[in-house]
Design a protein around this motif. Sequence first.
Motif, PDB file in Angstrom:
ATOM      1  N   SER A  66       0.747 -30.998  93.010  1.00 13.78           N
ATOM      2  CA  SER A  66       1.119 -31.940  94.061  1.00 13.78           C
ATOM      3  C   SER A  66       2.495 -31.692  94.660  1.00 13.78           C
ATOM      4  N   ASN A  67       2.673 -32.250  95.847  1.00  9.60           N
ATOM      5  CA  ASN A  67       3.976 -32.424  96.482  1.00  9.60           C
ATOM      6  C   ASN A  67       4.765 -31.121  96.568  1.00  9.60           C
ATOM      7  N   ALA A  68       5.935 -31.059  95.922  1.00  5.92           N
ATOM      8  CA  ALA A  68       6.761 -29.851  96.008  1.00  5.92           C
ATOM      9  C   ALA A  68       6.418 -28.842  94.921  1.00  5.92           C
ATOM     10  N   ALA A  69       5.348 -29.072  94.174  1.00  5.91           N
ATOM     11  CA  ALA A  69       4.989 -28.191  93.055  1.00  5.91           C
ATOM     12  C   ALA A  69       3.622 -27.539  93.274  1.00  5.91           C
ATOM     13  N   VAL A  70       3.342 -27.137  94.495  1.00  6.35           N
ATOM     14  CA  VAL A  70       2.078 -26.448  94.791  1.00  6.35           C
ATOM     15  C   VAL A  70       2.179 -25.001  94.296  1.00  6.35           C
TER      16      VAL A  70
ATOM     17  N   LYS B 287      12.367 -21.153  88.835  1.00  4.50           N
ATOM     18  CA  LYS B 287      13.107 -22.027  89.748  1.00  4.50           C
ATOM     19  C   LYS B 287      12.650 -23.483  89.650  1.00  4.50           C
ATOM     20  N   MET B 288      11.677 -23.747  88.803  1.00  7.81           N
ATOM     21  CA  MET B 288      11.224 -25.118  88.607  1.00  7.81           C
ATOM     22  C   MET B 288      12.180 -25.843  87.664  1.00  7.81           C
ATOM     23  N   PRO B 289      12.774 -26.970  88.077  1.00  7.92           N
ATOM     24  CA  PRO B 289      13.665 -27.725  87.186  1.00  7.92           C
ATOM     25  C   PRO B 289      12.924 -28.221  85.946  1.00  7.92           C
ATOM     26  N   ARG B 290      13.668 -28.351  84.854  1.00 11.00           N
ATOM     27  CA  ARG B 290      13.129 -29.007  83.656  1.00 11.00           C
ATOM     28  C   ARG B 290      13.536 -30.467  83.722  1.00 11.00           C
ATOM     29  N   THR B 291      12.550 -31.322  83.924  1.00 10.74           N
ATOM     30  CA  THR B 291      12.838 -32.749  84.059  1.00 10.74           C
ATOM     31  C   THR B 291      12.480 -33.489  82.782  1.00 10.74           C
ATOM     32  N   ASN B 292      13.123 -34.631  82.590  1.00 16.54           N
ATOM     33  CA  ASN B 292      12.928 -35.435  81.384  1.00 16.54           C
ATOM     34  C   ASN B 292      11.846 -36.498  81.587  1.00 16.54           C
ATOM     35  N   GLY B 293      11.490 -37.135  80.481  1.00 12.55           N
ATOM     36  CA  GLY B 293      10.437 -38.142  80.509  1.00 12.55           C
ATOM     37  C   GLY B 293       9.156 -37.594  79.933  1.00 12.55           C
TER      38      GLY B 293
ATOM     39  N   PRO C 228       9.434 -22.276  82.752  1.00 11.15           N
ATOM     40  CA  PRO C 228       9.209 -21.471  81.539  1.00 11.15           C
ATOM     41  C   PRO C 228       9.287 -22.356  80.301  1.00 11.15           C
ATOM     42  N   PRO C 229       8.592 -21.980  79.240  1.00 11.15           N
ATOM     43  CA  PRO C 229       8.616 -22.800  78.014  1.00 11.15           C
ATOM     44  C   PRO C 229       9.979 -22.746  77.335  1.00 11.15           C
ATOM     45  N   ASP C 230      10.311 -23.839  76.634  1.00 11.85           N
ATOM     46  CA  ASP C 230      11.541 -23.830  75.839  1.00 11.85           C
ATOM     47  C   ASP C 230      11.242 -23.224  74.470  1.00 11.85           C
ATOM     48  N   GLU C 231      12.203 -23.275  73.586  1.00 11.51           N
ATOM     49  CA  GLU C 231      12.052 -22.643  72.272  1.00 11.51           C
ATOM     50  C   GLU C 231      10.987 -23.309  71.416  1.00 11.51           C
ATOM     51  N   TYR C 232      10.578 -24.512  71.834  1.00 12.97           N
ATOM     52  CA  TYR C 232       9.547 -25.230  71.084  1.00 12.97           C
ATOM     53  C   TYR C 232       8.163 -25.072  71.711  1.00 12.97           C
ATOM     54  N   GLY C 233       8.081 -24.310  72.798  1.00 15.24           N
ATOM     55  CA  GLY C 233       6.794 -24.052  73.431  1.00 15.24           C
ATOM     56  C   GLY C 233       6.406 -25.054  74.486  1.00 15.24           C
ATOM     57  N   TYR C 234       7.353 -25.837  74.971  1.00 17.54           N
ATOM     58  CA  TYR C 234       7.044 -26.841  75.979  1.00 17.54           C
ATOM     59  C   TYR C 234       7.540 -26.411  77.353  1.00 17.54           C
ATOM     60  N   CYS C 235       6.621 -26.392  78.298  1.00 17.14           N
ATOM     61  CA  CYS C 235       6.959 -26.221  79.712  1.00 17.14           C
ATOM     62  C   CYS C 235       7.135 -27.604  80.339  1.00 17.14           C
ATOM     63  N   SER C 236       7.860 -27.646  81.450  1.00 17.48           N
ATOM     64  CA  SER C 236       8.022 -28.907  82.172  1.00 17.48           C
ATOM     65  C   SER C 236       7.245 -28.859  83.484  1.00 17.48           C
TER      66      SER C 236
ATOM     67  N   ASP D  27      10.556 -20.494  95.588  1.00 18.50           N
ATOM     68  CA  ASP D  27      11.475 -21.545  96.012  1.00 18.50           C
ATOM     69  C   ASP D  27      10.692 -22.827  96.261  1.00 18.50           C
ATOM     70  N   LEU D  28      11.258 -23.939  95.832  1.00 19.11           N
ATOM     71  CA  LEU D  28      10.605 -25.219  96.098  1.00 19.11           C
ATOM     72  C   LEU D  28      10.819 -25.601  97.566  1.00 19.11           C
ATOM     73  N   PRO D  29       9.809 -26.164  98.199  1.00 11.72           N
ATOM     74  CA  PRO D  29       9.963 -26.558  99.610  1.00 11.72           C
ATOM     75  C   PRO D  29      11.009 -27.650  99.756  1.00 11.72           C
ATOM     76  N   GLN D  30      11.857 -27.494 100.746  1.00  5.56           N
ATOM     77  CA  GLN D  30      12.915 -28.472 100.977  1.00  5.56           C
ATOM     78  C   GLN D  30      12.568 -29.347 102.171  1.00  5.56           C
ATOM     79  N   VAL D  31      12.823 -30.635 102.018  1.00  4.08           N
ATOM     80  CA  VAL D  31      12.671 -31.597 103.111  1.00  4.08           C
ATOM     81  C   VAL D  31      14.062 -32.147 103.398  1.00  4.08           C
ATOM     82  N   ILE D  32      14.607 -31.757 104.525  1.00  2.00           N
ATOM     83  CA  ILE D  32      15.975 -32.120 104.867  1.00  2.00           C
ATOM     84  C   ILE D  32      16.008 -33.547 105.416  1.00  2.00           C
ATOM     85  N   PRO D  33      16.993 -34.362 105.001  1.00  4.40           N
ATOM     86  CA  PRO D  33      17.070 -35.738 105.509  1.00  4.40           C
ATOM     87  C   PRO D  33      17.066 -35.771 107.029  1.00  4.40           C
ATOM     88  N   PRO D  34      16.299 -36.686 107.628  1.00  7.96           N
ATOM     89  CA  PRO D  34      16.155 -36.722 109.087  1.00  7.96           C
ATOM     90  C   PRO D  34      17.354 -37.351 109.780  1.00  7.96           C
TER      91      PRO D  34
END
Length: 630
Positions: A27-31, A155-161, A122-130, A179-186
Amino acid sequence: MTPLDESRDNVNWSKYLKSGNRIFIGSNAAVPNALIDNLIANSEGLHDIETVHMLTLSENVWAKPEHKDLFKVNSLFIGGKNIREAIAEGRGDYTPCFISDVPRLFLENSLPLDVALIMVSPPDEYGYCSLGVSVDIVSSAVKAAKYVIAQINTKMPRTNGHSFVHVNQIHDWINVDQDLPQVIPPEFDQRTEQIGQYVAMLIENGATLQIGIGKIPEAVLRYLGNHKDLGIHSEMISDGVIDLMLKGVINNRRKTYHKGKAVITFCIGSQKVYDFVDGNPHIEFYPSEHINSPVKIAKNDNMISINSAIEVDLTGQVVSDSIGYQFYSGIGGQVDFVRGASLSKGGKPIIALPSTTKDGKISRIVAHITEGGGVVTSRGHVSYVITEFGIASLQGKSIRERALELIRIAHPKFRDQLLADVRKHYWVPEYQESSPSSVPELGAIEMKRFNFANVNYILRPLAPADERKLQEFFYSHNKETLIMRYNHHITQMTREKSCNLVSVNQHTDLALCFTRRDYLGEAIQAVARYYFIESINSGEVAFVIKESLRGRGMATTLLAEMIAIAKIRKLDSLIACVRRDNASMLKVFERSGFIRQPSEDFDEVSLKLALNEPSSVEQNLPESSNNDID
């Protein structure tokens, strides 16, 4: 070392896919565009693959006409040129649904998934991708699909939660950076700025926000810079939220659910947004079934949902996913958050939209829904509708009151026709003679906020939809107030009389009021007006202030506003007649520069303020009047 440490640049699609299967696309910026390209390049022998997805910020190559035999589009939220064209031309489908319900569609086999195509870090040392910037319905697709194929993107950020996927949940992958698609503030125009100001006036300190992307949400965020202790429980965030978090305006301290954390399902914006969420412990990403659950949304006190619309009819029905028969976007999370905010203690669901189309030729406040248009948010769910012409408060309002409220915030050139249209159905009685008029001299948004004795009040023009409020205000008066105002003990305020008093031609006469909003709704606390006397180019002033609020400066403030407006309108004077025993009101007028005049009636005092002479009114304003928002 994890299984995904092995670098791959190709997928053996025949192992996972066959003709007629259904695939999910991130979805969204992660196609995962590289995965799509790889599938197309290796699609020999495959046909009629159904693609299911929400908004996808990409070229959407799978929806191009040349791939119609390979892919069939089924969009849960329409966005992007190729998707919209495929659906309009009948090559694709639109499935309307609440975002909170999508996980059930996957997991309970209404829309069973054969393969989920996703993008991860990419996965971390414990084998988890974000899942990074888009957890939303991707999380449930990973759980429901028979096979999960990933594009590993550094280039995909590792997010929490709840954003993590273990390598043992992934059946195949390729390593391609993207590169993630950028949406510039209007950029903002004037009417968007005014809508933003109106929305900001409904947001109290300590509120929790759901806010989207686009001109109106960004304009709202611009006017929250002086707020305090705001929180975020939202489908998404963008650049404006980041700015307020950096300033400390959004700190999530007063949230009552997920306290101390901004919780979202995805983010879209400039690179600044993606950098900000990378590893940020103060922002947590959760699946849509959690964030969009109305029950969970309602756990936030003072929850404010801000959504837009394509058109709103005069009963309050909201069309958001279609322009006539043309499907344009989707239901998305609008109803989830409108319902959640409605159930929240102190919550406010807001629909905000420009009053007309871009060219100004078509009203977006309509007497009836455009043929083919579909209701996304029902009239029973709507509480506030906002345009650049004001705030329509619909909660607890009758159809007649709703129609008048919404006509008031329609573009002035459409108001008379809208009133004529609703008369055909007897929604508005014949004694309602005129459509609402405005008071531009009051300021750009025709509303000001004041504080008296640590209580917030709104100063605004009196409007036709205030008929019942004025009745309630009248019946709250004691006998003494009625005698002081009307010179005798009047005992009834009929609907017709109340309607006449609120149906003001504000271009010549003037009627202002102070109102207070609380969990019970909006109530009038004071009314001030002048009646224009053309023969002497003057206005005759009258006031009524709620008994319990007298002596706090409301009358002086209202009088100052009327004097300022009368000067702009180039009146020569203002006059007033006050009972001689009404000492407090006489004091208000005299402190504001009014001079006593000879009077033939011993029981009344005549007063006059010459407007072409210096007035001392500015010296006598109460301190609270410095809190106006203009």
